[in-house]
Motif scaffolding. Sequence first.
Motif, PDB file in Angstrom:
ATOM      1  N   ALA A  20     -13.992  59.104  79.204  1.00 51.11           N
ATOM      2  CA  ALA A  20     -14.458  58.963  80.581  1.00 51.11           C
ATOM      3  C   ALA A  20     -13.336  59.130  81.597  1.00 51.11           C
ATOM      4  O   ALA A  20     -13.594  59.209  82.804  1.00 51.11           O
ATOM      5  N   GLY A  21     -12.099  59.160  81.142  1.00 50.66           N
ATOM      6  CA  GLY A  21     -10.973  59.308  82.057  1.00 50.66           C
ATOM      7  C   GLY A  21     -10.676  58.036  82.834  1.00 50.66           C
ATOM      8  O   GLY A  21     -10.227  58.099  83.978  1.00 50.66           O
ATOM      9  N   VAL A  22     -10.949  56.891  82.224  1.00 50.59           N
ATOM     10  CA  VAL A  22     -10.702  55.598  82.860  1.00 50.59           C
ATOM     11  C   VAL A  22      -9.880  54.724  81.915  1.00 50.59           C
ATOM     12  O   VAL A  22      -9.602  55.116  80.784  1.00 50.59           O
ATOM     13  N   GLN A  23      -9.514  53.545  82.375  1.00 50.68           N
ATOM     14  CA  GLN A  23      -8.779  52.594  81.556  1.00 50.68           C
ATOM     15  C   GLN A  23      -9.750  51.811  80.672  1.00 50.68           C
ATOM     16  O   GLN A  23     -10.913  51.618  81.049  1.00 50.68           O
ATOM     17  N   PRO A  24      -9.306  51.303  79.519  1.00 51.60           N
ATOM     18  CA  PRO A  24     -10.175  50.472  78.681  1.00 51.60           C
ATOM     19  C   PRO A  24     -10.739  49.258  79.430  1.00 51.60           C
ATOM     20  O   PRO A  24     -11.880  48.857  79.194  1.00 51.60           O
ATOM     21  N   ALA A  25      -9.980  48.713  80.365  1.00 51.01           N
ATOM     22  CA  ALA A  25     -10.476  47.578  81.161  1.00 51.01           C
ATOM     23  C   ALA A  25     -11.708  47.973  81.978  1.00 51.01           C
ATOM     24  O   ALA A  25     -12.598  47.146  82.205  1.00 51.01           O
ATOM     25  N   THR A  26     -11.779  49.227  82.394  1.00 52.84           N
ATOM     26  CA  THR A  26     -12.941  49.701  83.144  1.00 52.84           C
ATOM     27  C   THR A  26     -14.178  49.730  82.250  1.00 52.84           C
ATOM     28  O   THR A  26     -15.266  49.354  82.677  1.00 52.84           O
ATOM     29  N   ILE A  27     -14.015  50.148  81.011  1.00 55.67           N
ATOM     30  CA  ILE A  27     -15.133  50.148  80.060  1.00 55.67           C
ATOM     31  C   ILE A  27     -15.640  48.725  79.877  1.00 55.67           C
ATOM     32  O   ILE A  27     -16.846  48.467  79.936  1.00 55.67           O
ATOM     33  N   ARG A  28     -14.724  47.778  79.680  1.00 60.47           N
ATOM     34  CA  ARG A  28     -15.130  46.376  79.525  1.00 60.47           C
ATOM     35  C   ARG A  28     -15.803  45.851  80.789  1.00 60.47           C
ATOM     36  O   ARG A  28     -16.763  45.083  80.719  1.00 60.47           O
ATOM     37  N   ASP A  29     -15.340  46.290  81.956  1.00 60.09           N
ATOM     38  CA  ASP A  29     -15.953  45.882  83.220  1.00 60.09           C
ATOM     39  C   ASP A  29     -17.365  46.450  83.342  1.00 60.09           C
ATOM     40  O   ASP A  29     -18.273  45.758  83.807  1.00 60.09           O
ATOM     41  N   TRP A  30     -17.575  47.695  82.935  1.00 60.72           N
ATOM     42  CA  TRP A  30     -18.915  48.281  82.960  1.00 60.72           C
ATOM     43  C   TRP A  30     -19.862  47.493  82.077  1.00 60.72           C
ATOM     44  O   TRP A  30     -21.020  47.302  82.429  1.00 60.72           O
ATOM     45  N   VAL A  31     -19.376  47.036  80.932  1.00 61.60           N
ATOM     46  CA  VAL A  31     -20.208  46.224  80.037  1.00 61.60           C
ATOM     47  C   VAL A  31     -20.562  44.915  80.729  1.00 61.60           C
ATOM     48  O   VAL A  31     -21.720  44.489  80.738  1.00 61.60           O
ATOM     49  N   ARG A  32     -19.572  44.276  81.336  1.00 57.96           N
ATOM     50  CA  ARG A  32     -19.803  43.003  82.020  1.00 57.96           C
ATOM     51  C   ARG A  32     -20.804  43.159  83.164  1.00 57.96           C
ATOM     52  O   ARG A  32     -21.643  42.297  83.381  1.00 57.96           O
ATOM     53  N   ARG A  33     -20.761  44.282  83.863  1.00 55.69           N
ATOM     54  CA  ARG A  33     -21.664  44.531  84.992  1.00 55.69           C
ATOM     55  C   ARG A  33     -23.037  45.048  84.562  1.00 55.69           C
ATOM     56  O   ARG A  33     -23.936  45.168  85.368  1.00 55.69           O
ATOM     57  N   GLY A  34     -23.184  45.385  83.294  1.00 52.60           N
ATOM     58  CA  GLY A  34     -24.463  45.879  82.804  1.00 52.60           C
ATOM     59  C   GLY A  34     -24.652  47.372  82.959  1.00 52.60           C
ATOM     60  O   GLY A  34     -25.760  47.882  82.772  1.00 52.60           O
ATOM     61  N   ILE A  35     -23.599  48.090  83.286  1.00 47.48           N
ATOM     62  CA  ILE A  35     -23.676  49.541  83.455  1.00 47.48           C
ATOM     63  C   ILE A  35     -23.644  50.241  82.101  1.00 47.48           C
ATOM     64  O   ILE A  35     -24.217  51.309  81.920  1.00 47.48           O
ATOM     65  N   LEU A  36     -22.981  49.627  81.129  1.00 44.53           N
ATOM     66  CA  LEU A  36     -22.825  50.180  79.786  1.00 44.53           C
ATOM     67  C   LEU A  36     -23.169  49.092  78.782  1.00 44.53           C
ATOM     68  O   LEU A  36     -22.846  47.925  79.007  1.00 44.53           O
ATOM     69  N   THR A  37     -23.838  49.467  77.704  1.00 49.03           N
ATOM     70  CA  THR A  37     -24.183  48.486  76.668  1.00 49.03           C
ATOM     71  C   THR A  37     -23.552  48.882  75.336  1.00 49.03           C
ATOM     72  O   THR A  37     -23.396  50.066  75.031  1.00 49.03           O
ATOM     73  N   ARG A  38     -23.221  47.878  74.571  1.00 50.82           N
ATOM     74  CA  ARG A  38     -22.675  48.092  73.234  1.00 50.82           C
ATOM     75  C   ARG A  38     -23.807  48.471  72.291  1.00 50.82           C
ATOM     76  O   ARG A  38     -24.928  48.014  72.448  1.00 50.82           O
TER      77      ARG A  38
END
Length: 73
Positions: A20-38
């Motif tokens: 995605a061209g972002v930092q791993p912390a951004t992926i974890r933030d997307w999960v926390r915000r509900g934008i991305l699911t595991r």
Amino acid sequence: MEYLTPPRGTLTTSLAALAAGVQPATIRDWVRRGILTRCGGTPKRPVYRIEDVEAALRAAKPSRPGQRAVKAA
């Protein structure tokens, strides 16, 4: 233990961030915000579907008052 190769069609947090061209912390933030699911893995080593990562990258992100606007490419 980190996956040497994640299951087919999935990405680890590090690989999702790279794709995605972002930092791993951004992926974890997307999960926390509900934008991305595991889609599996373990609590410490989640994996994400490639399609979900691509959709999260395109999703409109919530903004805060005063936050700088990001111009679309």
